[in-house]
Design an enzyme around this catalytic site. Structure first.
Site: not given
Ligand SMILES: NC(=O)c1ccc[n+]([C@@H]2O[C@H](COP(=O)([O-])OP(=O)(O)OC[C@H]3O[C@@H](n4cnc5c(N)ncnc54)[C@H](O)[C@@H]3O)[C@@H](O)[C@H]2O)c1
Length: 312
Positions: A13, A274, A212, A188, A271, A120, A144
């Site tokens: 994202i 979930d 979802r 997923v 899971r 989230s 989480y």
């Molecule tokens: N993908 C979804 O559906 C979803 C849903 C709800 C919330 N989120 C939130 O959105 C955000 C982005 O999620 P995403 O799906 O892009 O996941 P992603 O894993 O692709 O992105 C997370 C990024 O954070 C970086 N990261 C992790 N630990 C780190 C640290 N200690 N220091 C610096 N960087 C670090 C990772 O390298 C990665 O680039 C997250 O905060 C996640 O909790 C995502």
């Protein structure tokens, strides 16, 4: 031009958000990412237009100078996985809670105007009421979910106690290009894409009738930018979904039809952690932030599939 910082900007994202910020010439974009689950190649064609700081948000001293003086910080860095937080809770705890605290503190002390925090939908847990409204009591069901909720509370308290403007956006199952399918903890839809193109049946945990609110990544990125600008939003939490819901069986059927294949899924045990159904009430985000999701599920799946076909 004001500096903009995106933590987690090399992730799925975050890298979409970086693209949106650059397209709109919102400012000079700097990324903080330790590449734990993100990739430098997610920012590949943007090299020279965005500065990547390979830093860990657990290291408060290292990230403070990058954050200092930014206009907006988008805080997306996290370990974003329910099952991973159950299998190995310590790193998730340290990054998602202590790391978030470090980012907020650096922003408060560094004169940042606003922090937009990636919260989230997992905060809602397994309550059966749909759609999920921000006024509902949270019922987190996994480490989480607790961690992301604590981040929200911290964001809100940094506004009320320290005057740092914060807006938390509860993302609901985001999907689209660059979502990493390579780990068992992946989202997923990215796993579905991989199975579809490899012509292998996916494993669906449970009966596939869980649903979802799948939200296309560019709609989420656009909302993040709006949340950074909206007046009257500081200290608040908003749902950042699409306002609809689709079952996993429906999505897998739609993908098979798009590819003209028949690959019945394998159904496994549900899971741990979930939730059964999830759908956002986006009334507040629409009214107060100007949220206006553009991408239908069919269009989003088509674009995502095309990206995986040509790139992944
Ligand atoms: N993908 C979804 O559906 C979803 C849903 C709800 C919330 N989120 C939130 O959105 C955000 C982005 O999620 P995403 O799906 O892009 O996941 P992603 O894993 O692709 O992105 C997370 C990024 O954070 C970086 N990261 C992790 N630990 C780190 C640290 N200690 N220091 C610096 N960087 C670090 C990772 O390298 C990665 O680039 C997250 O905060 C996640 O909790 C995502």
């Amino acid at each position: 031009m004001k500096k903009i910082v995106v933590t987690g900007g090399a992730g799925f994202i975050g890298s979409a958000l970086v693209r949106t910020l650059l397209q709109r010439a919102e400012g000079e974009v700097e990324v903080i990412d330790n590449l734990l689950t993100g990739y430098e190649h997610n920012l590949q064609e943007l090299a020279g237009r965005v500065q990547l700081h390979k830093l860990d948000i657990r290291d408060a001293r290292a990230i403070a100078p990058v954050i200092r003086g930014a206009g907006v910080v988008y805080h997306l860095a996290a370990i974003p996985s329910v099952p991973r937080s159950i299998a190995d809770p310590v790193p998730s705890h340290e990054i998602n809670i202590a790391g978030t605290f470090n980012v907020l503190r650096a922003a408060a002390e560094g004169g940042v105007r606003r922090v937009v925090y990636a919260a989230s939908s997992s905060a809602y847990g397994d309550s059966e009421t749909l759609p999920k409204k921000e006024s509902m009591a949270p019922r987190p069901q996994s480490p989480y979910a607790v961690q992301k909720l604590v981040g929200e509370y911290y964001a809100s308290v940094f506004y009320s106690c320290f005057g740092l403007e914060t807006v938390a956006l509860r993302f609901f199952n985001v999907y689209g290009p660059r979502q990493d399918p390579s780990s068992p903890y992946s989202g997923v839809l990215s796993l579905f894409m991989k199975h579809l193109l490899n012509r292998t049946p996916p494993t669906i945990f449970g009966d596939g009738e869980q649903s979802r609110d799948f939200t296309y990544v560019e709609d989420v990125a656009a909302l993040c930018v709006k949340a950074a600008q909206a007046t009257g939003a500081a200290g608040k939490t908003y749902n950042a979904g699409n306002g609809g819901r689709f079952t996993l069986n429906f999505i897998w059927d739609a993908l098979q039809k798009m590819e003209g294949v028949q690959l019945p899924p394998v159904y496994g045990q549900p899971r741990e952690g979930d939730v059964r159904h999830s759908m956002a009430d986006i009334t507040s985000a629409v009214a107060e932030l100007g949220h206006a999701p553009q991408c239908s599920i069919e269009e989003g799946l088509r674009r995502t599939l095309e990206w995986y076909r040509t790139t992944a």
